[in-house]
Enzyme design. Structure first.
Site, PDB file in Angstrom:
ATOM      1  N   VAL A 107       3.452  -0.464   4.754  1.00  0.00           N
ATOM      2  CA  VAL A 107       2.068  -0.883   4.962  1.00  0.00           C
ATOM      3  C   VAL A 107       1.638  -1.748   3.781  1.00  0.00           C
ATOM      4  O   VAL A 107       1.815  -1.358   2.619  1.00  0.00           O
ATOM      5  CB  VAL A 107       1.123   0.318   5.108  1.00  0.00           C
ATOM      6  CG1 VAL A 107      -0.294  -0.157   5.413  1.00  0.00           C
ATOM      7  CG2 VAL A 107       1.610   1.252   6.204  1.00  0.00           C
ATOM      8  N   ILE A 135       0.836  -1.207   0.000  1.00  0.00           N
ATOM      9  CA  ILE A 135       0.000   0.000   0.000  1.00  0.00           C
ATOM     10  C   ILE A 135       0.862   1.245   0.000  1.00  0.00           C
ATOM     11  O   ILE A 135       0.677   2.162  -0.789  1.00  0.00           O
ATOM     12  CB  ILE A 135      -0.943   0.008   1.218  1.00  0.00           C
ATOM     13  CG1 ILE A 135      -1.957  -1.128   1.126  1.00  0.00           C
ATOM     14  CG2 ILE A 135      -1.666   1.349   1.330  1.00  0.00           C
ATOM     15  CD1 ILE A 135      -2.888  -1.208   2.325  1.00  0.00           C
ATOM     16  N   ALA A 136       1.820   1.295   0.936  1.00  0.00           N
ATOM     17  CA  ALA A 136       2.626   2.506   1.051  1.00  0.00           C
ATOM     18  C   ALA A 136       3.914   2.185   1.780  1.00  0.00           C
ATOM     19  O   ALA A 136       4.016   1.227   2.548  1.00  0.00           O
ATOM     20  CB  ALA A 136       1.853   3.593   1.804  1.00  0.00           C
ATOM     21  N   LYS A 154       1.082  -3.268   9.060  1.00  0.00           N
ATOM     22  CA  LYS A 154       2.165  -2.289   9.108  1.00  0.00           C
ATOM     23  C   LYS A 154       3.394  -2.918   9.740  1.00  0.00           C
ATOM     24  O   LYS A 154       3.376  -3.352  10.882  1.00  0.00           O
ATOM     25  CB  LYS A 154       1.738  -1.060   9.911  1.00  0.00           C
ATOM     26  CG  LYS A 154       2.807   0.037   9.936  1.00  0.00           C
ATOM     27  CD  LYS A 154       2.315   1.305  10.628  1.00  0.00           C
ATOM     28  CE  LYS A 154       2.334   1.151  12.127  1.00  0.00           C
ATOM     29  NZ  LYS A 154       2.021   2.422  12.822  1.00  0.00           N
ATOM     30  N   GLY A 195       6.731   4.493   3.992  1.00  0.00           N
ATOM     31  CA  GLY A 195       6.964   5.832   4.515  1.00  0.00           C
ATOM     32  C   GLY A 195       7.707   5.788   5.824  1.00  0.00           C
ATOM     33  O   GLY A 195       8.294   4.780   6.207  1.00  0.00           O
ATOM     34  N   GLY A 196       7.674   6.931   6.527  1.00  0.00           N
ATOM     35  CA  GLY A 196       8.453   7.082   7.747  1.00  0.00           C
ATOM     36  C   GLY A 196       8.091   6.083   8.818  1.00  0.00           C
ATOM     37  O   GLY A 196       8.942   5.618   9.559  1.00  0.00           O
ATOM     38  N   ASP A 225       1.274  14.301  16.998  1.00  0.00           N
ATOM     39  CA  ASP A 225       1.753  14.412  15.617  1.00  0.00           C
ATOM     40  C   ASP A 225       0.569  14.532  14.668  1.00  0.00           C
ATOM     41  O   ASP A 225       0.532  13.926  13.608  1.00  0.00           O
ATOM     42  CB  ASP A 225       2.609  13.203  15.247  1.00  0.00           C
ATOM     43  CG  ASP A 225       3.371  13.414  13.931  1.00  0.00           C
ATOM     44  OD1 ASP A 225       3.693  14.578  13.614  1.00  0.00           O
ATOM     45  OD2 ASP A 225       3.634  12.421  13.236  1.00  0.00           O
TER      46      ASP A 225
END
Length: 956
Positions: A98, A90-91, A113, A93-94, A206
């Protein structure tokens, strides 16, 4: 500082942030050589950034930046991660990687995740990841992404969350500004998610458009509590554990000033971030944005909030005022809770009179505005202005309903939580409530409308369920198994009667108190407010399966009262009316209900209202106090008072003018969990339960436990098939069926049954085919602890303090095994049948002892402090709990003299066990790898008391 110097410092700091640790010292040396005048300011920035510690407290992109640089191909489709089959990426990133995946057990799609790491993380990082998952899993709210599971795969932690269909708010904003109506809707839903987080003691820290998800179904979800931090308590604040968080990339523009300055960040920091988000939604521009991170942080600290009206003239002044207030530098000048913000956003677009804003204490300037940078002070003063209006209306309008005013009172203690329904005094000028601080001991607080803060009533430790005397001069309450009273102004506490586990009290005009003393098998009881004998005033209709009568409330005549009847039968649950005149009797049903009700006077002596909490607000029924009947249709008030729970009444109380409430329920019960002894592979039930006493079958395939129907207050024994995932109900009676234990061959389950005053030990077939026999308990109460390996006898805890033996085959009567002047309880027999582990309180505290059952008399005190002993299946380990609710284990080996030797106690990675009333609330798998336990309930009590003046204006 000049512009040139500032730019040089900013460029250097951005380079330092991007550099790996080995290059950072070189950067500092170069700065010292080229610009020595900047070294002090640079060291200040470095010190702030280096205060970042831990997975939860450090932005995930700081932790994973270097690791993400590694070329990680990730998992290919079809890869199994535990029971989850990877479908696609899916993704990346930081926060990690995922995947879309499928839960092969439930055949549902989920998002998985993985923390993106180059190599194996250390155990502390893993522990922090698991802690993050547990915290996030505790948030069960439609506006917070749901966590289903957490585990490990090849040393890498993963988290399983609901799969969402839609896009992030950042993706939406990339297409331009959003309408005011949609901004309000999204803002309300984000704030509601923050309310749920606050109830769990969490601050997001955040919040930004990347962490807000808009589903195609139109629901807003708050994502990634990955750097969430438990709300700071007083001890942590004194220890100076504050950290600067989120100083890089997109996060910087949404940080509150107190975060940048390294201060403690409470829920008001999230509200600042939400203000920045609302500004961006309306304008398409960030409220605080500069070329680089340092300049952005400088703007947040020192620049006034931008004028929303100069960017978008069509925004209503009311929404402009809300955003302006959210963006105040000082937390004290913002909305104080997300609940307050929700109420403000829900009020629509009605404008108010503009007033000049005061000078902000941190900028020494007013917010810039040509048309509408106004009146955050009016919003702050709103409760005071409304109170003034209320007072004027009350004086001028006599018995008519007063003007409407709504506000919140924050609880006065650090990390406080409401522990009972707030009770409004008869004159409607004061409220008393029970709340607890960091030590988890509730006490009573009284606050008057005219007071700035609440007053602690000394001597009320353990208090709950307070109620007022008719003249408002005294307060009744329950604490530590007793009904007590205290003067409303404070003073000595007087004990009135025994109340082991009370469910409600009320005080009549003739010195009579009514109360319910025990949660089960208990009617309503009366006692003089001076103490003395207690007598029942209601009768449980056993033929109609009545279980208990709860939450009594006197009516104005001082003779009749309301109460809630609890029963497994639907036609027997409701609000009843009883009388103290004559012998105890079954009351008359007023209306069916699964919750209790309170009486509130109306505008005349002959009429009033019955209020009860419902899922959609407060239900209002008109009540004729002469004929004692409900009149008219049920109406409602849009006030989010929490409904009844098994341990607490609805968080709702009122006088004719003032209504006080708590907006979220006080947590109760548990969630059954299974976890590896090192804390990995945690699995928690998704639904909150009431009951407990988990016990594994001899072959380890089944788990017996007690479950209580919340509504019907009916405990029964259930058996979970751990291999097939099915559940079997063993008992279906209205009796008190609790504390199951297995026969050695696994074919039967023994448990306590009967009623509280007449308990029995029942034996049921483990396959659910029926109860085989019952045996009367020798005394009350009696709880089965264990079944001997040879099947010949049971060990019972009797009266909560002695250990007895109940022979099964010989017909011999039960007899004491250990009956000393001190408490001895909760015994377990070793697998070889030679030893008995039990809890002794001879030292003035619980300690685990082991003594011989056969051969020479021997005894070993295993722990200096401990509880709930459990043997491993082969007898080579003894588990027990500490005072902090953590699970420990000691190795066991035979001694040369025929005794046992116990190794040092080792704390396991099992999360703290939930609240325990009695008995053992965990068990261990045969090999000692897994622990089945009752986890603490998710969430936290309300952190404030809601107040509505003139509440009758809200009746619809």
């Amino acid at each position: 500082m000049s512009t040139d110097r500032w730019n040089r410092l900013s460029d250097w700091h951005n380079a330092w942030l991007a550099a790996d640790p080995s290059a950072r010292q070189r950067l500092r040396d170069d700065l010292g050589a080229a610009s020595p005048e900047l070294v002090a300011e640079a060291d200040t920035l470095v010190a702030a950034a280096e205060s970042l510690t831990g997975f939860l407290e450090t932005p995930a992109f700081v932790i994973t930046a270097a690791r993400m640089a590694v070329d990680d191909a990730g998992f290919a489709p079809g890869t199994l991660v535990g029971p989850y089959r990877i479908t696609s990426l899916i993704a990346r990133g930081g926060m990690g990687i995922v995947y879309r995946a499928t839960d092969t057990r439930l055949d549902r799609e989920i998002a998985l995740k993985m923390v993106a790491t180059a190599g194996r993380p250390d155990e502390h990082a893993v522990d922090r990841f698991l802690r993050e998952a547990r915290i996030t899993a505790s948030l069960d709210h439609p506006n917070v992404v749901k966590v289903f599971d957490v585990g490990m795969r090849d040393g890498q932690p993963f988290m399983v969350v609901e799969l969402l269909d839609g896009e992030t708010l950042r993706q939406t904003l990339d297409r331009g500004p959003i309408s005011e109506a949609e901004t309000r809707r999204i803002g309300i839903e984000i704030a509601r998610g923050l309310i749920a987080a606050s109830a769990a003691g969490l601050v997001h820290r955040d919040l930004k458009p990347e962490n807000i998800f808009l589903t195609r179904a139109g629901v807003t979800k708050v994502l990634d509590f990955g750097i969430a931090k438990l709300a700071p308590d007083g001890a942590r604040r004194r220890a100076g554990s504050s950290t600067l968080t989120g100083i890089l990339l997109g996060t910087a523009g949404y940080l509150a000033p107190e975060q940048i300055q390294g201060g403690e960040a409470d829920g008001r920091a999230d509200l600042f971030a939400l203000g920045s988000i609302l500004f961006e939604m309306l304008t398409g521009q960030r409220a605080f944005a500069a070329e680089n991170t340092v300049d952005t942080l400088h703007a947040i600290l020192h620049e006034p909030a931008p004028d929303l009206a100069t960017y978008r003239a069509d925004v209503s002044s009311s929404l402009e005022a809300i955003v302006t207030r959210l963006l105040q530098k000082s937390p004290a000048n913002r909305f104080q809770t997300a609940a307050d913000l929700v109420w403000a956003l829900e009020q629509g677009t009605a404008d108010r009179v503009r007033v000049a804003p005061p000078v902000d204490s941190q900028t020494n300037s007013r917010p810039r505005s040509s048309m509408g940078s106004w009146r955050w002070a009016a919003a702050i003063a709103l409760p005071l202005l409304l109170l003034a209006a209320w007072g004027t209306g009350r004086r001028s309008r006599g018995d008519a309903a007063v003007d409407l005013a709504r506000f919140n009172w924050a609880l006065p203690t650090a990390a406080a939580g409401l522990w009972s329904a707030p009770a409004v005094s008869p004159d409607g000028r004061r409220v008393v409530w029970a709340a607890y601080g960091a030590d988890k001991t509730p006490q009573l607080f009284v606050r008057a409308l005219s007071a700035d803060e609440a007053t602690l009533l000394a001597g009320t430790a353990g208090a709950r369920q307070p109620f007022w005397s008719p003249d408002g001069k005294s307060i009744g309450f329950f604490a530590r198994g007793k009904l007590k009273k205290i003067a409303a102004a404070g003073g000595p506490v007087t004990e009135i009667a025994d109340a082991p586990d009370a469910k409600g009290g009320t005080w009549g005009p003739n010195g009579v108190m009514l109360f319910q003393s025990t949660y089960h098998d208990s009617p309503i009881t009366r006692v003089s407010d001076q103490g003395g004998a207690t007598t029942p005033v209601t009768v449980l209709d056993v033929a109609q399966d009545d279980v208990a009568h709860r939450w009594p409330v006197f009516l104005p005549d001082g003779r009749h009262f309301l109460y809630q009847s609890v029963s497994p039968r639907d036609d027997r649950r409701g609000v009843f009316i009883g009388t103290i005149d004559g012998p105890p009797a079954v009351g008359r049903l007023l209306f069916p209900s699964d919750v209790g009700a309170i009486y509130v006077p109306g505008v005349s002596a002959s009429e009033g209202f019955l209020l009860s909490a419902g899922s959609g607000g407060v239900e209002v029924r008109s009540f004729d106090v002469v004929r004692l009947v409900v009149t008219g249709d049920t109406r409602s008030i849009a006030v989010p008072a929490a409904v009844d729970t098994p341990h607490h009444p609805a968080l709702l109380n009122a006088s004719s003018e003032m209504l006080a409430f708590g907006a979220s329920a006080i947590p109760f019960g548990f969630r059954l969990g299974r976890v590896d002894r090192d804390g990995s592979n945690l699995i928690l039930e998704t639904e909150n339960q009431l009951g407990g006493f988990p016990r594994l079958s001899p072959d380890g395939r089944f788990l017996a436990r007690c479950r209580v129907d919340f509504i019907r207050s009916n405990p029964d024994i259930w058996v979970d098939d751990l291999e097939r995932g099915t559940t079997l109900r063993l008992t279906t009676s209205s009796q008190h069926d609790v504390m199951p234990i297995w026969s050695p061959d696994g074919t039967e389950v023994a448990y306590r049954s009967g009623t509280l005053d007449r308990p029995t030990i029942a034996f049921a077939a483990a396959d659910g085919s029926g109860v085989k026999k019952t045996v009367a308990c020798p005394e009350s109460p009696c709880d089965p602890n264990d079944w001997s390996p040879d099947g010949q006898f049971l060990i019972l805890t009797v009266r909560g303090r002695d250990l007895w033996t109940l022979p099964l085959a010989s017909g011999e009567a039960a007899h004491p095994l250990l009956s000393e002047p001190f408490v001895e309880r909760d015994a377990r027999i070793s697998p070889d049948g030679k030893w008995l582990a039990y809890v002794s309180e001879e030292a003035g505290r619980p300690e685990v002892s082991v003594r011989s059952l056969t051969g020479p008399a021997r005894r070993v005190v295993v722990t200096k402090g401990g509880d709930q002993p459990v043997w491993r299946h082969d007898g080579r380990e003894l588990f027990f709990t500490g005072a902090d609710g953590r699970v420990f284990v000691s190795a066991v080996r035979p001694a040369a003299d025929g005794g046992l030797l116990f190794g040092d106690a080792t704390k396991l990675g099992v999360p703290p066990l939930g609240e325990r009333h009695w008995g053992t609330i965990y068990d261990v798998s045969h090999d000692g790898r897994y622990v089945y336990f009752l986890a603490e309930p998710p969430g936290a009590p309300p952190a404030n008391v809601g107040v509505v003046m003139g509440w009758r204006h809200l009746i619809k």
